[in-house]
Design a protein around this motif. Structure first.
Motif, PDB file in Angstrom:
ATOM      1  N   PRO A  60       5.801  -1.197  -8.127  1.00  0.00           N
ATOM      2  CA  PRO A  60       4.297  -0.681  -8.174  1.00  0.00           C
ATOM      3  C   PRO A  60       3.471  -1.431  -9.687  1.00  0.00           C
ATOM      4  CG  PRO A  60       5.717   1.013  -8.140  1.00  0.00           C
ATOM      5  CD  PRO A  60       6.510   0.065  -8.467  1.00  0.00           C
ATOM      6  N   ASP A  61       4.115  -1.624 -10.489  1.00  0.00           N
ATOM      7  CA  ASP A  61       3.298  -2.452 -11.403  1.00  0.00           C
ATOM      8  C   ASP A  61       2.950  -3.924 -11.203  1.00  0.00           C
ATOM      9  OD1 ASP A  61       3.241  -0.054 -13.435  1.00  0.00           O
ATOM     10  OD2 ASP A  61       5.170  -0.927 -14.307  1.00  0.00           O
ATOM     11  N   LYS A 113     -13.371   8.709 -11.723  1.00  0.00           N
ATOM     12  CA  LYS A 113     -12.584   9.328 -12.900  1.00  0.00           C
ATOM     13  C   LYS A 113     -12.086  10.636 -12.508  1.00  0.00           C
ATOM     14  CE  LYS A 113     -11.240   9.568 -17.365  1.00  0.00           C
ATOM     15  NZ  LYS A 113      -9.785   9.692 -17.513  1.00  0.00           N
ATOM     16  N   GLU A 114     -13.322  11.320 -12.105  1.00  0.00           N
ATOM     17  CA  GLU A 114     -12.804  12.639 -11.632  1.00  0.00           C
ATOM     18  C   GLU A 114     -11.801  12.974 -10.543  1.00  0.00           C
ATOM     19  OE1 GLU A 114     -16.464  14.642 -10.726  1.00  0.00           O
ATOM     20  OE2 GLU A 114     -17.541  14.378 -12.624  1.00  0.00           O
ATOM     21  N   ASN A 115     -11.874  11.975  -9.402  1.00  0.00           N
ATOM     22  CA  ASN A 115     -10.832  11.962  -8.489  1.00  0.00           C
ATOM     23  C   ASN A 115      -9.582  11.605  -9.272  1.00  0.00           C
ATOM     24  OD1 ASN A 115     -12.931  12.532  -6.683  1.00  0.00           O
ATOM     25  ND2 ASN A 115     -13.186  10.530  -5.798  1.00  0.00           N
ATOM     26  N   GLU A 116      -9.557  10.618 -10.164  1.00  0.00           N
ATOM     27  CA  GLU A 116      -8.191  10.353 -10.794  1.00  0.00           C
ATOM     28  C   GLU A 116      -7.718  11.378 -11.697  1.00  0.00           C
ATOM     29  OE1 GLU A 116      -7.822   7.315 -14.417  1.00  0.00           O
ATOM     30  OE2 GLU A 116      -8.209   6.255 -12.689  1.00  0.00           O
ATOM     31  N   ASP A 117      -8.314  12.135 -12.247  1.00  0.00           N
ATOM     32  CA  ASP A 117      -7.934  13.414 -12.948  1.00  0.00           C
ATOM     33  C   ASP A 117      -7.464  14.395 -12.262  1.00  0.00           C
ATOM     34  OD1 ASP A 117      -8.742  12.006 -15.277  1.00  0.00           O
ATOM     35  OD2 ASP A 117     -10.654  13.247 -15.757  1.00  0.00           O
ATOM     36  N   GLU A 118      -7.949  14.592 -10.887  1.00  0.00           N
ATOM     37  CA  GLU A 118      -7.626  15.635 -10.204  1.00  0.00           C
ATOM     38  C   GLU A 118      -6.079  15.240  -9.499  1.00  0.00           C
ATOM     39  OE1 GLU A 118     -10.524  16.007  -6.802  1.00  0.00           O
ATOM     40  OE2 GLU A 118     -11.907  16.872  -8.362  1.00  0.00           O
ATOM     41  N   ASN A 119      -6.038  13.835  -9.205  1.00  0.00           N
ATOM     42  CA  ASN A 119      -4.632  13.477  -8.722  1.00  0.00           C
ATOM     43  C   ASN A 119      -3.463  13.308  -9.747  1.00  0.00           C
ATOM     44  OD1 ASN A 119      -5.851  13.240  -6.110  1.00  0.00           O
ATOM     45  ND2 ASN A 119      -6.592  11.228  -6.608  1.00  0.00           N
ATOM     46  N   LYS A 120      -3.871  13.603 -11.020  1.00  0.00           N
ATOM     47  CA  LYS A 120      -2.527  13.712 -11.895  1.00  0.00           C
ATOM     48  C   LYS A 120      -1.861  15.003 -11.780  1.00  0.00           C
ATOM     49  CE  LYS A 120      -4.620  10.454 -15.280  1.00  0.00           C
ATOM     50  NZ  LYS A 120      -5.202  10.149 -16.589  1.00  0.00           N
ATOM     51  N   GLU A 127       0.865  -1.209  -0.081  1.00  0.00           N
ATOM     52  CA  GLU A 127       0.009   0.055   0.144  1.00  0.00           C
ATOM     53  C   GLU A 127       0.938   1.327  -0.048  1.00  0.00           C
ATOM     54  OE1 GLU A 127      -4.197   1.548   0.144  1.00  0.00           O
ATOM     55  OE2 GLU A 127      -3.336  -0.475   0.146  1.00  0.00           O
ATOM     56  N   ARG A 128       1.763   1.412   0.808  1.00  0.00           N
ATOM     57  CA  ARG A 128       2.759   2.264   0.860  1.00  0.00           C
ATOM     58  C   ARG A 128       3.438   2.546  -0.584  1.00  0.00           C
ATOM     59  NH1 ARG A 128       6.662   1.736   5.289  1.00  0.00           N
ATOM     60  NH2 ARG A 128       7.468   3.935   4.646  1.00  0.00           N
ATOM     61  N   ILE A 129       3.729   1.424  -1.093  1.00  0.00           N
ATOM     62  CA  ILE A 129       4.556   1.783  -2.577  1.00  0.00           C
ATOM     63  C   ILE A 129       3.685   2.342  -3.479  1.00  0.00           C
ATOM     64  CG2 ILE A 129       5.407   0.185  -4.204  1.00  0.00           C
ATOM     65  CD1 ILE A 129       6.399  -1.620  -2.305  1.00  0.00           C
ATOM     66  N   LEU A 130       2.293   1.948  -3.536  1.00  0.00           N
ATOM     67  CA  LEU A 130       1.217   2.274  -4.290  1.00  0.00           C
ATOM     68  C   LEU A 130       0.977   3.707  -4.304  1.00  0.00           C
ATOM     69  CD1 LEU A 130      -1.348  -0.799  -4.804  1.00  0.00           C
ATOM     70  CD2 LEU A 130       0.423   0.052  -6.365  1.00  0.00           C
ATOM     71  N   LEU A 131       1.069   4.191  -2.697  1.00  0.00           N
ATOM     72  CA  LEU A 131       0.950   5.498  -2.629  1.00  0.00           C
ATOM     73  C   LEU A 131       1.806   6.240  -2.657  1.00  0.00           C
ATOM     74  CD1 LEU A 131      -1.230   4.962   0.729  1.00  0.00           C
ATOM     75  CD2 LEU A 131      -2.154   5.747  -1.453  1.00  0.00           C
ATOM     76  N   GLY A 132       3.012   5.849  -3.116  1.00  0.00           N
ATOM     77  CA  GLY A 132       4.343   6.580  -3.318  1.00  0.00           C
ATOM     78  C   GLY A 132       5.093   6.886  -2.168  1.00  0.00           C
TER      79      GLY A 132
END
Length: 126
Positions: free
Chosen positions: A78-79, A119-126, A20-25
């Motif tokens: 991550p992948d 999708k909106e949340n994903e776009d905001e996090n880019k 989880e920590r890896i996926l969160l960066g």
């Protein structure tokens, strides 16, 4: 300290937390992971449990042991984690979700706003 649940082994829950920590960066590829001793102390578990966690993560190519230095996140971690979790989701979670959609007669139209919100949340996090 981590709160452990009974549905998974403690070592697996710790591995999930590291993933989880890896996926969160929080842990990037090539980052050094806390030592066995540090992690055991922090989580209040036996060092053998942490070693089992690292061996499991190493077996899955999520961490690598650099002899004498410690464990490091692999460049493909991550992948690798995403692929493993997608497979787990598809096998373990999605069938139950789809069954509930069917039983509750939830329509595509009712689900669409939820997916759009994702999708909106994903776009905001880019």
């Amino acid at each position: 300290m981590m709160e452990f649940k009974s549905n998974k082994g403690i070592f697996q829950q710790i591995a999930d937390s590291i993933c989880e920590r890896i996926l969160l960066g929080e842990l990037a590829p090539e980052d050094k992971v806390q030592s066995v001793r540090q992690l055991a102390s922090q989580l209040g578990v036996n060092q053998n449990t942490i070693m089992r966690t690292f061996l499991e993560l190493q077996h899955s190519n999520i961490v690598e042991n650099r002899r004498g230095i410690g464990y490091f996140v692999t460049k493909d971690a991550p992948d690798t984690i995403r692929e493993m979790r997608k497979e787990e989701f598809t096998k373990d979670i999605l069938p139950g979700f789809l069954q509930q959609v069917k039983l509750l007669r939830i329509t595509k139209t009712e689900l669409e706003p939820l997916f759009n919100q994702l999708k909106e949340n994903e776009d905001e996090n880019k």
